[in-house]
Design a protein around this motif. Structure first.
Motif, PDB file in Angstrom:
ATOM      1  N   VAL A 160      27.256  35.267  39.787  1.00 30.34           N
ATOM      2  CA  VAL A 160      26.354  34.276  40.184  1.00 30.34           C
ATOM      3  C   VAL A 160      27.242  33.009  40.285  1.00 30.34           C
ATOM      4  CG1 VAL A 160      24.129  35.216  39.221  1.00 30.34           C
ATOM      5  CG2 VAL A 160      25.544  33.989  37.862  1.00 30.34           C
ATOM      6  N   CYS A 161      26.403  31.990  40.673  1.00 32.41           N
ATOM      7  CA  CYS A 161      27.331  30.679  40.747  1.00 32.41           C
ATOM      8  C   CYS A 161      26.492  29.569  39.956  1.00 32.41           C
ATOM      9  CB  CYS A 161      27.107  30.093  42.108  1.00 32.41           C
ATOM     10  SG  CYS A 161      27.977  28.664  42.333  1.00 32.41           S
ATOM     11  N   PHE A 162      27.111  28.719  39.077  1.00 28.90           N
ATOM     12  CA  PHE A 162      26.799  27.946  38.197  1.00 28.90           C
ATOM     13  C   PHE A 162      27.180  26.176  38.786  1.00 28.90           C
ATOM     14  CE2 PHE A 162      27.753  31.557  35.679  1.00 28.90           C
ATOM     15  CZ  PHE A 162      26.421  31.684  34.925  1.00 28.90           C
ATOM     16  N   ALA A 163      27.698  26.457  39.822  1.00 35.07           N
ATOM     17  CA  ALA A 163      28.207  25.151  40.136  1.00 35.07           C
ATOM     18  C   ALA A 163      27.010  24.233  40.779  1.00 35.07           C
ATOM     19  CB  ALA A 163      29.353  25.274  41.541  1.00 35.07           C
ATOM     20  N   ALA A 164      27.316  22.950  40.773  1.00 34.77           N
ATOM     21  CA  ALA A 164      26.513  21.833  41.190  1.00 34.77           C
ATOM     22  C   ALA A 164      27.016  21.005  41.899  1.00 34.77           C
ATOM     23  CB  ALA A 164      25.732  21.008  39.886  1.00 34.77           C
ATOM     24  N   GLY A 165      26.980  20.548  43.125  1.00 37.90           N
ATOM     25  CA  GLY A 165      27.684  19.920  44.294  1.00 37.90           C
ATOM     26  C   GLY A 165      27.610  18.243  43.383  1.00 37.90           C
ATOM     27  N   GLY A 166      28.836  17.651  43.538  1.00 33.83           N
ATOM     28  CA  GLY A 166      28.935  16.391  42.890  1.00 33.83           C
ATOM     29  C   GLY A 166      29.419  16.318  41.519  1.00 33.83           C
ATOM     30  N   ALA A 167      29.604  17.358  40.852  1.00 34.71           N
ATOM     31  CA  ALA A 167      29.823  17.618  39.506  1.00 34.71           C
ATOM     32  C   ALA A 167      31.401  17.341  39.242  1.00 34.71           C
ATOM     33  CB  ALA A 167      29.424  18.745  38.878  1.00 34.71           C
ATOM     34  N   GLY A 168      31.782  17.065  38.046  1.00 42.30           N
ATOM     35  CA  GLY A 168      33.134  16.884  37.819  1.00 42.30           C
ATOM     36  C   GLY A 168      33.668  17.150  36.257  1.00 42.30           C
ATOM     37  N   TYR A 169      34.819  16.822  36.003  1.00 50.04           N
ATOM     38  CA  TYR A 169      35.226  17.250  34.521  1.00 50.04           C
ATOM     39  C   TYR A 169      34.715  15.982  33.541  1.00 50.04           C
ATOM     40  CZ  TYR A 169      38.748  20.691  35.882  1.00 50.04           C
ATOM     41  OH  TYR A 169      39.301  21.952  36.554  1.00 50.04           O
ATOM     42  N   ASP A 170      34.565  14.945  34.605  1.00 48.23           N
ATOM     43  CA  ASP A 170      34.402  13.668  33.694  1.00 48.23           C
ATOM     44  C   ASP A 170      32.799  13.616  33.662  1.00 48.23           C
ATOM     45  OD1 ASP A 170      33.704  11.032  32.969  1.00 48.23           O
ATOM     46  OD2 ASP A 170      35.175  10.082  34.264  1.00 48.23           O
ATOM     47  N   PRO A 171      32.210  13.359  32.577  1.00 50.06           N
ATOM     48  CA  PRO A 171      30.711  13.435  32.747  1.00 50.06           C
ATOM     49  C   PRO A 171      30.265  12.319  33.420  1.00 50.06           C
ATOM     50  CG  PRO A 171      31.583  13.343  30.353  1.00 50.06           C
ATOM     51  CD  PRO A 171      32.602  13.258  31.227  1.00 50.06           C
ATOM     52  N   PHE A 172      30.740  11.125  33.533  1.00 48.40           N
ATOM     53  CA  PHE A 172      30.463  10.193  34.213  1.00 48.40           C
ATOM     54  C   PHE A 172      29.970  10.391  35.661  1.00 48.40           C
ATOM     55  CE2 PHE A 172      30.925   5.908  36.298  1.00 48.40           C
ATOM     56  CZ  PHE A 172      29.664   5.236  35.801  1.00 48.40           C
ATOM     57  N   THR A 173      30.921  11.380  36.348  1.00 47.62           N
ATOM     58  CA  THR A 173      30.972  11.781  37.876  1.00 47.62           C
ATOM     59  C   THR A 173      29.611  12.446  37.920  1.00 47.62           C
ATOM     60  OG1 THR A 173      33.257  12.237  37.781  1.00 47.62           O
ATOM     61  CG2 THR A 173      31.954  13.242  39.400  1.00 47.62           C
ATOM     62  N   SER A 174      29.260  13.415  37.086  1.00 49.11           N
ATOM     63  CA  SER A 174      27.918  13.957  37.386  1.00 49.11           C
ATOM     64  C   SER A 174      26.571  13.067  37.092  1.00 49.11           C
ATOM     65  CB  SER A 174      27.742  15.372  36.442  1.00 49.11           C
ATOM     66  OG  SER A 174      28.769  16.102  36.290  1.00 49.11           O
ATOM     67  N   LEU A 175      26.881  12.184  36.048  1.00 44.62           N
ATOM     68  CA  LEU A 175      25.982  11.111  35.807  1.00 44.62           C
ATOM     69  C   LEU A 175      25.456  10.432  37.075  1.00 44.62           C
ATOM     70  CD1 LEU A 175      23.927   9.927  33.825  1.00 44.62           C
ATOM     71  CD2 LEU A 175      25.555   8.482  33.146  1.00 44.62           C
TER      72      LEU A 175
ATOM     73  N   LYS B  13      30.044  40.376  47.072  1.00 40.74           N
ATOM     74  CA  LYS B  13      28.766  40.260  47.484  1.00 40.74           C
ATOM     75  C   LYS B  13      28.951  39.558  48.804  1.00 40.74           C
ATOM     76  CE  LYS B  13      25.904  39.378  43.379  1.00 40.74           C
ATOM     77  NZ  LYS B  13      24.926  38.486  42.532  1.00 40.74           N
ATOM     78  N   GLU B  14      27.669  39.789  49.640  1.00 42.11           N
ATOM     79  CA  GLU B  14      27.577  38.901  50.899  1.00 42.11           C
ATOM     80  C   GLU B  14      27.349  37.608  50.741  1.00 42.11           C
ATOM     81  OE1 GLU B  14      25.151  39.313  55.223  1.00 42.11           O
ATOM     82  OE2 GLU B  14      25.099  40.938  53.679  1.00 42.11           O
ATOM     83  N   LEU B  15      26.501  37.246  49.786  1.00 42.56           N
ATOM     84  CA  LEU B  15      26.238  36.053  49.452  1.00 42.56           C
ATOM     85  C   LEU B  15      25.973  35.739  47.864  1.00 42.56           C
ATOM     86  CD1 LEU B  15      25.186  33.028  50.101  1.00 42.56           C
ATOM     87  CD2 LEU B  15      23.047  34.044  50.098  1.00 42.56           C
ATOM     88  N   LEU B  16      26.790  34.829  47.232  1.00 41.87           N
ATOM     89  CA  LEU B  16      26.762  34.519  45.927  1.00 41.87           C
ATOM     90  C   LEU B  16      25.759  33.794  45.418  1.00 41.87           C
ATOM     91  CD1 LEU B  16      28.521  34.952  43.221  1.00 41.87           C
ATOM     92  CD2 LEU B  16      29.441  32.705  43.630  1.00 41.87           C
ATOM     93  N   PRO B  17      24.676  34.263  44.690  1.00 40.66           N
ATOM     94  CA  PRO B  17      23.639  33.459  44.458  1.00 40.66           C
ATOM     95  C   PRO B  17      23.676  32.606  43.565  1.00 40.66           C
ATOM     96  CG  PRO B  17      23.232  35.747  43.151  1.00 40.66           C
ATOM     97  CD  PRO B  17      24.606  35.645  44.173  1.00 40.66           C
ATOM     98  N   ALA B  18      22.846  31.449  43.560  1.00 42.45           N
ATOM     99  CA  ALA B  18      22.744  30.454  42.449  1.00 42.45           C
ATOM    100  C   ALA B  18      22.079  31.034  41.114  1.00 42.45           C
ATOM    101  CB  ALA B  18      22.210  29.196  42.901  1.00 42.45           C
ATOM    102  N   TYR B  19      22.601  30.815  40.165  1.00 41.51           N
ATOM    103  CA  TYR B  19      22.164  31.198  38.820  1.00 41.51           C
ATOM    104  C   TYR B  19      20.570  30.735  38.645  1.00 41.51           C
ATOM    105  CZ  TYR B  19      21.071  31.679  33.829  1.00 41.51           C
ATOM    106  OH  TYR B  19      20.206  32.004  32.797  1.00 41.51           O
ATOM    107  N   LEU B  20      20.339  29.298  39.420  1.00 44.77           N
ATOM    108  CA  LEU B  20      19.107  28.689  39.020  1.00 44.77           C
ATOM    109  C   LEU B  20      18.160  28.891  40.156  1.00 44.77           C
ATOM    110  CD1 LEU B  20      20.127  25.114  37.754  1.00 44.77           C
ATOM    111  CD2 LEU B  20      19.213  27.089  36.252  1.00 44.77           C
ATOM    112  N   ASP B  21      18.587  29.883  41.171  1.00 48.41           N
ATOM    113  CA  ASP B  21      17.811  30.346  42.295  1.00 48.41           C
ATOM    114  C   ASP B  21      16.288  31.056  41.604  1.00 48.41           C
ATOM    115  OD1 ASP B  21      16.253  31.503  44.330  1.00 48.41           O
ATOM    116  OD2 ASP B  21      18.095  32.342  45.362  1.00 48.41           O
ATOM    117  N   PRO B  22      15.130  30.592  41.808  1.00 45.67           N
ATOM    118  CA  PRO B  22      13.989  31.170  41.304  1.00 45.67           C
ATOM    119  C   PRO B  22      13.814  32.473  41.857  1.00 45.67           C
ATOM    120  CG  PRO B  22      13.658  29.486  43.131  1.00 45.67           C
ATOM    121  CD  PRO B  22      14.942  29.354  43.094  1.00 45.67           C
ATOM    122  N   ASN B  23      14.401  32.850  43.107  1.00 48.24           N
ATOM    123  CA  ASN B  23      14.346  34.072  43.457  1.00 48.24           C
ATOM    124  C   ASN B  23      15.365  35.036  42.986  1.00 48.24           C
ATOM    125  OD1 ASN B  23      12.061  33.561  45.049  1.00 48.24           O
ATOM    126  ND2 ASN B  23      13.376  32.603  46.445  1.00 48.24           N
ATOM    127  N   LEU B  24      16.137  34.653  42.030  1.00 50.98           N
ATOM    128  CA  LEU B  24      17.256  35.613  41.524  1.00 50.98           C
ATOM    129  C   LEU B  24      16.693  36.865  40.600  1.00 50.98           C
ATOM    130  CD1 LEU B  24      20.412  35.938  41.067  1.00 50.98           C
ATOM    131  CD2 LEU B  24      20.069  34.641  38.973  1.00 50.98           C
TER     132      LEU B  24
END
Length: 278
Positions: free
Chosen positions: A35-50, A15-26
């Protein structure tokens, strides 16, 4: 490293651009091609995302389950199973856990020494991979943690007046990476018909940082954005000055490489790892 995945998808011609799964225009038709499920700042550790107020890894898995249901509605169960079994899944976690959660927060340091914390992370990583395997993923690339001690922000925080690479942070990243690689080898033996590949970005990125002039860069210890020593993500915006030419820099901000560095890493990945997924 999220940018790395987006550019890798482009380089592979998927793909030219991998869209975010949560993109409202998907569009539903895009589900079958990735699609991409990633979220900036996330981690394996739940405390990291929190602490980053971002989508946790468990929530990302829930979104993946929702994606599978939608894909089944779009193309049917049999086609969905085929797509899952033959798709490439790329996982990038760990950096935020180590740099932001462990070394920047007292909570985990009180609970664990660093070797014990890496064991905790590896258990979480293994559980995550088992879960997506059970959901149908078979070809999974798991990225290592980069040389955290040589990132401009970490040099600023713990590198002293001369802003040297922080040996302790790099050693921590190497310890985690060794354990991650070993765990992936174990999972490969236990997961039938799987290809789970450890993708090393630590060493190629470290080589670029240390030998930046060899690669045609003029600045290897500061980012292009602002002062280049502490600004990250939102702090790099249209109101903040940037360098005249980002092609001269290894880093865009104090945590993330520039696009040209990402593309060099992609070239290395394609040479070393693509055949391992076959």
């Amino acid at each position: 490293m999220l940018v790395l995945i987006v550019l890798l998808v482009e380089e592979l011609g998927i793909k030219e651009l991998l869209p975010a799964y949560l993109d409202p225009n998907l569009q539903p038709s895009e589900l079958a091609t990735g699609v991409c499920f990633a979220a900036g700042g996330a981690g394996y550790d739940p405390f990291t995302s929190l602490t980053s107020s971002t989508i946790s890894i468990s929530d990302q898995v829930d979104l993946f389950k929702e994606y599978i249901r939608k894909l089944e509605e779009e193309v049917g169960v049999n086609r969905t199973n085929f797509i899952l079994a033959n798709s490439l899944f790329l996982s990038v976690f760990g950096s935020n856990d180590i740099s932001n959660t462990y070394f920047s927060s007292p909570l985990r340091q009180v609970q664990y020494d660093f070797p014990a914390y890496t064991d905790f992370l590896i258990t979480l990583a293994s559980n995550f991979l088992k879960e997506i395997y059970e959901l149908g993923a078979r070809r999974i690339g798991v990225f290592s943690v980069p040389p955290l001690g040589c990132l401009p922000s970490q040099r600023t925080i713990a590198g002293g007046i001369e802003r040297k690479c922080v040996a302790m942070y790099n050693e921590a990243a190497e310890l985690f990476n060794r354990k991650l690689s070993k765990e992936l080898n174990s999972l490969n033996k236990n997961f039938q018909n799987s290809r789970i590949v450890y993708i090393d970005v630590y060493n190629p990125l470290l080589d670029i940082i240390v030998n930046y002039q060899k690669y045609g860069y003029k600045v290897g210890d500061k980012g292009c954005c602002g002062t280049g020593i502490i600004e990250v993500v939102e702090l790099c915006n249209r109101f903040v000055p940037t360098c005249p030419n980002d092609l001269e820099y290894v880093f865009w901000d104090s945590f993330h490489p520039t696009e040209t560095v990402y593309r060099k890493l992609i070239s290395s990945i394609l040479q070393k790892y693509v055949n391992k997924f076959v």
